[in-house]
Design an enzyme around this catalytic site. Structure first.
Site, PDB file in Angstrom:
ATOM      1  CG  HIS A  89       3.266   7.000   2.031  1.00 49.24           C
ATOM      2  ND1 HIS A  89       2.295   6.198   1.501  1.00 49.24           N
ATOM      3  CD2 HIS A  89       4.439   6.351   1.838  1.00 49.24           C
ATOM      4  CE1 HIS A  89       2.851   5.107   1.000  1.00 49.24           C
ATOM      5  NE2 HIS A  89       4.160   5.184   1.193  1.00 49.24           N
ATOM      6  CG  ASP A  96      -3.788   3.931   1.165  1.00 47.12           C
ATOM      7  OD1 ASP A  96      -4.051   4.921   0.461  1.00 47.12           O
ATOM      8  OD2 ASP A  96      -2.651   3.419   1.213  1.00 47.12           O
ATOM      9  CG  HIS A 107      -0.541   3.608   4.796  1.00 50.10           C
ATOM     10  ND1 HIS A 107       0.675   4.111   5.179  1.00 50.10           N
ATOM     11  CD2 HIS A 107      -0.895   4.287   3.686  1.00 50.10           C
ATOM     12  CE1 HIS A 107       1.027   5.043   4.331  1.00 50.10           C
ATOM     13  NE2 HIS A 107       0.105   5.179   3.431  1.00 50.10           N
TER      14      HIS A 107
HETATM   15  O1  DOR Z   1      -0.309   2.069  -2.868  1.00 56.25           O
HETATM   16  C1  DOR Z   1      -0.619   3.244  -2.710  1.00 56.25           C
HETATM   17  N1  DOR Z   1      -1.296   3.923  -3.652  1.00 56.25           N
HETATM   18  N2  DOR Z   1      -0.263   3.875  -1.594  1.00 56.25           N
HETATM   19  C2  DOR Z   1      -0.422   5.196  -1.431  1.00 56.25           C
HETATM   20  O2  DOR Z   1      -0.111   5.702  -0.389  1.00 56.25           O
HETATM   21  C3  DOR Z   1      -0.937   6.018  -2.542  1.00 56.25           C
HETATM   22  C4  DOR Z   1      -1.828   5.209  -3.364  1.00 56.25           C
HETATM   23  C5  DOR Z   1      -2.295   5.880  -4.629  1.00 56.25           C
HETATM   24  O3  DOR Z   1      -2.606   7.072  -4.596  1.00 56.25           O
HETATM   25  O4  DOR Z   1      -2.398   5.187  -5.641  1.00 56.25           O
END
Ligand code: DOR
Length: 443
Positions: free
Chosen positions: A174, A298, A228
């Protein structure tokens, strides 16, 4: 048990052909309309396309520890409905999957409740190098170079250097730069405007972190997958892949932009944040010209109550696994891409990036993970129809043309005519990391 799927337009590695596909047990046994193999069952799939099952290499299914948001039983049913036959799940569960033991605990949970195939990444921390070095039964190592949901973070340069230098499994991350995010947050100060999420987690944050990871990968000659991608700038960087780097787009970074905050608010709050319409177009173009190879979701579910909290108490993440294939088939319908490209991005490329054995293609000897899709079917996404535990979609009310209508996992039917029909569990994905990933395998 032998099944012949007749009259479908089959998306093969070298093009679309109207040809019979014979499934025997868990495998594709034959691809030949003149096949003499006796079968127990014949399925007439006239008017439909047969594609390999989608491999979603980036999902958050929240089990163990966060099962009020999602769990493997619900999420895997949503996968079956959405044409996803294999998922690779991220380590930010509770506890974080940061040891071999904890990865194997998740494999056991999935063996008991997932109706599609599964795999689990091991998460990097500043001090679990020994675990990362000896990890097995995993697609690879996930690093949060920049924090997101949960507390996994490796920002220290020395720790990152050692992970890239001393581990051998494929790496992914990430990428949002902590220091940039922190400085933006301090500059913007207290805010309840969700649009500030994209000013805090801005273009710079994404590009700096992606550049940093790419530099590590190239210096240490360690293959690396950028999750992403949200900016035009990262797409430009990835033009120079050194036969080591691959990149991925998510539906929300293709179909939502900062212009949608007014309509959807915190429902589309994501990390990396949404960017501009120009970035949407650039990410799409990068898929078309091959700078990005993979589409994954994602899928990051939170309950609607959590998502409706005022910013910034609202968590980042949205669910997508149930609708991602349909969202892309709708693009086929609109003439923006072909079904072969969708199969490349969602099936073949992820199998190659993660060295998954016998998946991602319709070929003799490959696993019978198959999906029949109806490119003419019109259907509207509705929150009340979602099989995910969180039970909502940011695309609620959106009509799409092109839907999966029937799904098999390892030869076993799991979804048909709008119903989950599974009576067996999925299988653990197998990896042959000696293959060397996407650039080392033939297209
Ligand atoms: O917005 C996000 N939520 N991006 C991530 O990389 C993790 C994810 C989550 O686990 O909620």
């Amino acid at each position: 048990m032998r099944t012949r799927i007749k009259n479908a337009k089959v998306v093969l590695p070298d093009g679309v052909a109207e040809i019979d596909v014979v499934v025997e047990g868990t495998k594709i046994a034959d691809i030949d309309s003149a096949s003499q193999l006796a079968v127990d069952e014949t399925i007439d799939a006239r008017g439909l396309h047969l594609i390999p099952g989608v491999i979603d290499d980036q999902v958050h299914f929240r089990e163990p520890g966060l099962t009020h948001k999602e769990d493997l039983a619900h999420a895997s049913r949503a996968c079956a409905k959405g044409g996803v036959t294999t998922f690779l799940e991220m380590p930010n569960t509770v506890p974080n999957a940061i040891t071999q033991q904890l990865v194997e605990d998740k494999l056991r949970l999935a063996a008991a409740s997932s109706i599609v195939n599964y795999g689990f990444y091991i998460g990097a921390t500043p001090d679990n190098l020994d675990e990362l070095k000896r990890a097995t039964r995993t697609p690879g190592i996930k690093i949060f170079i920049g924090s997101s949901t949960g507390d996994l973070l490796v920002d220290d340069q020395n720790a990152l250097e050692r992970i890239f230098a001393e581990t051998t499994l494929p790496l992914t991350a990430h990428c949002e730069d902590e220091a940039t995010v922190r400085a933006n947050r301090d500059r913007i100060g207290e805010t309840s405007d969700v649009a500030d999420h994209s000013r805090i987690r801005d273009h710079e944050a994404a590009i700096i972190a992606t550049k940093r990871a790419m530099d590590l990968a190239v210096r240490h000659k360690h293959r690396f997958h950028v999750l992403h991608v949200s900016t035009a700038g990262e797409c430009e960087l990835l033009a120079n892949h050194h036969r080591l780097l691959t990149g991925e787009a998510c539906p929300h970074h293709l179909f939502f932009s900062i212009d949608d905050y007014e309509r959807l608010g915190t429902l589309i709050q994501m990390n990396p944040s949404l960017k501009t319409r120009d970035d949407n177009a650039a990410v799409w173009q990068a898929l078309l010209d091959g700078r990005l190879q993979v589409i994954a979701t994602d899928h990051a579910p939170h309950t609607l109550d959590e998502k409706r909290k005022p910013y910034p108490q609202s968590p980042s993440g949205l669910p997508a696994v149930e609708n991602s294939l349909a969202l892309l088939l709708n693009e086929v319908h609109q003439g923006r891409c072909t079904i072969e490209q969708v199969v490349h991005w969602m099936c073949d490329a992820p199998a190659r990036v993660w060295d998954i054995v016998n998946k991602g293609r319709i070929a003799v000897g490959y696993d019978a993970d198959l999906v029949l899709v109806d490119l003419e079917k019109q259907q509207t996404i509705r929150n009340e129809d979602q099989l995910t535990k969180c039970g909502w979609s940011p695309w609620d009310g959106v009509e799409l043309v092109g839907w999966p209508v029937r799904t098999w996992v390892m030869g076993h039917e799991v979804f048909c005519d709008g119903q989950i029909v599974a009576s067996q569990r999925g299988h653990e994905a197998l990896y042959d990391h000696a293959r060397g990933g996407y650039w080392a395998t033939e297209a």
